[in-house]
Design an enzyme around this catalytic site. Structure first.
Site, PDB file in Angstrom:
ATOM      1  N   TYR A 139      -6.679  17.395  17.067  1.00  0.00           N
ATOM      2  CA  TYR A 139      -6.005  16.866  15.877  1.00  0.00           C
ATOM      3  C   TYR A 139      -4.502  16.878  16.090  1.00  0.00           C
ATOM      4  O   TYR A 139      -3.954  17.872  16.561  1.00  0.00           O
ATOM      5  CB  TYR A 139      -6.340  17.728  14.649  1.00  0.00           C
ATOM      6  CG  TYR A 139      -7.036  16.902  13.589  1.00  0.00           C
ATOM      7  CD1 TYR A 139      -6.325  15.943  12.877  1.00  0.00           C
ATOM      8  CD2 TYR A 139      -8.388  17.037  13.338  1.00  0.00           C
ATOM      9  CE1 TYR A 139      -6.957  15.151  11.935  1.00  0.00           C
ATOM     10  CE2 TYR A 139      -9.030  16.252  12.410  1.00  0.00           C
ATOM     11  CZ  TYR A 139      -8.308  15.300  11.705  1.00  0.00           C
ATOM     12  OH  TYR A 139      -8.935  14.508  10.787  1.00  0.00           O
ATOM     13  N   GLU A 196      -1.878  15.205  13.641  1.00  0.00           N
ATOM     14  CA  GLU A 196      -1.171  14.462  12.594  1.00  0.00           C
ATOM     15  C   GLU A 196       0.333  14.569  12.792  1.00  0.00           C
ATOM     16  O   GLU A 196       0.862  15.645  13.077  1.00  0.00           O
ATOM     17  CB  GLU A 196      -1.547  15.020  11.219  1.00  0.00           C
ATOM     18  CG  GLU A 196      -2.963  14.642  10.810  1.00  0.00           C
ATOM     19  CD  GLU A 196      -3.323  15.139   9.422  1.00  0.00           C
ATOM     20  OE1 GLU A 196      -2.627  16.026   8.906  1.00  0.00           O
ATOM     21  OE2 GLU A 196      -4.313  14.636   8.868  1.00  0.00           O
ATOM     22  N   ASP A 246       1.117 -11.508  14.279  1.00  0.00           N
ATOM     23  CA  ASP A 246      -0.133 -10.802  14.598  1.00  0.00           C
ATOM     24  C   ASP A 246      -0.676 -11.420  15.882  1.00  0.00           C
ATOM     25  O   ASP A 246      -1.268 -12.498  15.870  1.00  0.00           O
ATOM     26  CB  ASP A 246      -1.118 -10.955  13.436  1.00  0.00           C
ATOM     27  CG  ASP A 246      -2.430 -10.219  13.692  1.00  0.00           C
ATOM     28  OD1 ASP A 246      -2.677  -9.824  14.844  1.00  0.00           O
ATOM     29  OD2 ASP A 246      -3.201 -10.049  12.726  1.00  0.00           O
ATOM     30  N   THR A 269      -4.118  -5.870  18.134  1.00  0.00           N
ATOM     31  CA  THR A 269      -5.193  -5.008  18.584  1.00  0.00           C
ATOM     32  C   THR A 269      -4.966  -4.753  20.070  1.00  0.00           C
ATOM     33  O   THR A 269      -4.197  -5.456  20.723  1.00  0.00           O
ATOM     34  CB  THR A 269      -6.571  -5.675  18.401  1.00  0.00           C
ATOM     35  OG1 THR A 269      -6.547  -6.946  19.058  1.00  0.00           O
ATOM     36  CG2 THR A 269      -6.909  -5.869  16.938  1.00  0.00           C
ATOM     37  N   LYS A 294      -8.600  -6.912  22.815  1.00  0.00           N
ATOM     38  CA  LYS A 294      -8.976  -8.314  23.040  1.00  0.00           C
ATOM     39  C   LYS A 294      -8.444  -8.732  24.412  1.00  0.00           C
ATOM     40  O   LYS A 294      -8.863  -8.145  25.408  1.00  0.00           O
ATOM     41  CB  LYS A 294      -8.509  -9.160  21.861  1.00  0.00           C
ATOM     42  CG  LYS A 294      -9.198  -8.682  20.554  1.00  0.00           C
ATOM     43  CD  LYS A 294      -8.804  -9.436  19.308  1.00  0.00           C
ATOM     44  CE  LYS A 294      -9.470  -8.833  18.074  1.00  0.00           C
ATOM     45  NZ  LYS A 294      -9.025  -9.465  16.814  1.00  0.00           N
ATOM     46  N   ARG A 339     -10.752  -0.109  21.766  1.00  0.00           N
ATOM     47  CA  ARG A 339     -10.551  -0.584  20.397  1.00  0.00           C
ATOM     48  C   ARG A 339      -9.446   0.243  19.764  1.00  0.00           C
ATOM     49  O   ARG A 339      -9.524   1.464  19.700  1.00  0.00           O
ATOM     50  CB  ARG A 339     -11.836  -0.412  19.591  1.00  0.00           C
ATOM     51  CG  ARG A 339     -13.039  -1.050  20.248  1.00  0.00           C
ATOM     52  CD  ARG A 339     -14.165  -1.184  19.274  1.00  0.00           C
ATOM     53  NE  ARG A 339     -13.928  -2.340  18.460  1.00  0.00           N
ATOM     54  CZ  ARG A 339     -14.271  -3.576  18.819  1.00  0.00           C
ATOM     55  NH1 ARG A 339     -14.861  -3.799  19.964  1.00  0.00           N
ATOM     56  NH2 ARG A 339     -14.030  -4.591  18.018  1.00  0.00           N
TER      57      ARG A 339
END
Ligand SMILES: *Cc1c(COP(=O)(O)O)cnc(C)c1O
Length: 422
Positions: free
Chosen positions: A56, A58, A202, A228, A231, A237
């Site tokens: 973790y 954050e 985008d 992203t 692609k 991903r």
């Protein structure tokens, strides 16, 4: 066999291991032509499957809310530095969980509920998150959509300028999910500047082409760039938000704590690997080959009487209106899938049919180019597509399975990262 191999998974959970092995075989045996998909390298698979998933973290490097970040900080910093250097941007945030949350973070940074945004309409090739009424982007904000011209299939900048002047959007999105043509970033920037809007590019679909020099870059024109990573960029991903220094703080705050909790560190590491790979000379060749393959395929399809939206392609993507072939997109896509050619049914601009049963199909060359196919094979791919549609119209399932066999034979000569023949 899946690579890296899955012996522990096979021992612990044979049912799931079997499904993953079968999926690897399926990906190996089919011409994967969904334009948003690709094959990541084995190195990317190793990074995303690593123990980084246990941690973790954050916050951002040097400002975390949990201890034990001695190695996570340098991993995230390395990823950010690679993104900045590959795309030539001031700032990069590599934490968004995927493309849709990245765009949502942009809204959180710049808009209040009810504010106006201008994006390409979904039915014209835009993305759900650019203001579609079924998406939070269209429900919590006031979306205005621009179109493509009916006669050219291309964006009409007179229309974009008129809408921008009349509606005064705070944010303008360019880019989309079914656009076969080069995006004119300078033209969008001029309009955004005139109305005082933040221009967001985008580049989810074309990030790899931009990194490889096969599509112009929005850097210097767009204030914010979202993408992203899975692609054409050929990473795991995930997503990134890049920007000028001016917007860095607002965007970082929007991602965390605005929208997300802990970043997915295993994904961050996979992105770092993909960015490293995309900075190599071989990736430039890859990006240009993706476009060369799409052009060759578009030419071969046109020769066979397929009706291509905008008349062709400049990038990795082809959008076909199947009305002239006498078959809707959905049955065509399903028959093509049975023939080992995987693509998706898609609306075409001004589609008279409904979105879940539209007139068109959308396909692209990123994945088959990763397999090593070139212009030489594209006439054969077009012939298989044509023959499959002819067979589907005659309910000739035998012909369709014969094509699937031929596809499998061809692909057996082109290795797939992530798979090795047993
Ligand atoms: C794929 C895509 C997205 C969303 O990405 P997800 O990872 O599926 O959420 C956003 N914008 C565009 C233009 C896309 O093509």
């Amino acid at each position: 066999m899946h690579v890296p191999p899955l012996p522990h998974l096979a021992a612990t959970d044979p049912e799931l291991a079997g499904l993953i092995e079968a999926e690897a075989q399926r990906q190996h045996d089919k011409l994967r032509m969904i334009p948003s998909e690709n094959y990541v390298s084995t190195a990317v698979l190793e990074a995303t499957g690593s123990v980084l998933t246990n941690k973790y973290s954050e916050g951002y490097a040097g400002k975390r809310y949990y201890e034990g970040q001695q190695l996570i900080d340098p991993i995230e910093t390395l990823t950010v530095e690679r993104a900045r250097s590959l795309f030539g941007v001031d700032h990069a945030n590599v934490q968004p969980y995927s493309g849709s949350p990245a765009n949502l973070a942009v809204y959180l940074a710049f808009l209040n509920p009810g504010d106006t945004l201008l994006g390409m309409a979904l039915a014209m090739g835009g993305h759900l998150t650019h203001g579609s009424p079924v998406s939070v982007s269209g429900r919590w904000f006031r979306p205005v959509g621009y179109s493509v011209r009916k006669d050219t299939g291309r964006v009409d900048f007179d229309e974009v300028r008129e809408l921008a002047r009349a509606e005064r959007p705070k944010v303008i999105f360019c880019g989309g999910t079914a656009i076969p043509r080069t995006i004119d970033f300078p033209a969008f920037a001029e309009i955004a500047r005139e109305v005082g809007a933040v221009l967001v590019a985008d580049i989810a679909h074309i990030a790899g082409l931009i990194a490889g020099g096969a599509h112009p870059s929005p850097v210097g024109y767009a204030d914010v760039i979202t993408t992203t990573t899975h692609k054409t960029l050929r990473g795991p991903r995930g997503a990134m938000i890049m920007s000028t220094e001016e917007h860095a703080k607002a965007l970082d705050k929007a991602v965390f704590p605005g929208l997300q909790g802990g970043p997915h560190n295993h994904t961050t590491a996979g992105i770092a690997v993909a960015l490293h790979e995309a900075a190599q000379p071989a990736f430039r060749d890859y990006a240009h080959q993706v476009v060369a393959n799409a052009r060759a395929l578009a030419a071969a399809l046109t020769e066979r009487g397929f009706d291509l939206v905008s008349g062709g392609t400049d990038n990795h993507l082809i959008l076909i209106d199947l009305a002239s072939k006498g078959i809707p997109g959905k049955p065509a896509a399903k028959a093509l899938d049975r023939a080992g050619i995987e693509l998706n049914f898609n609306a075409v601009p001004y589609d008279p049919r409904r979105p879940f049963d539209p007139s068109g199909i959308r396909l692209g060359t990123p994945a088959l180019t990763t397999r090593g196919l070139t212009e030489e094979q594209m006439p054969q791919v077009a012939a298989w597509m044509d023959d499959t549609i002819t067979a589907a119209l005659k309910d000739d399932e035998a012909a369709i399975s014969a094509i699937a066999g031929e596809v499998r034979d061809l692909l057996s000569g082109y290795p797939m990262p992530g798979f090795a023949a047993a």
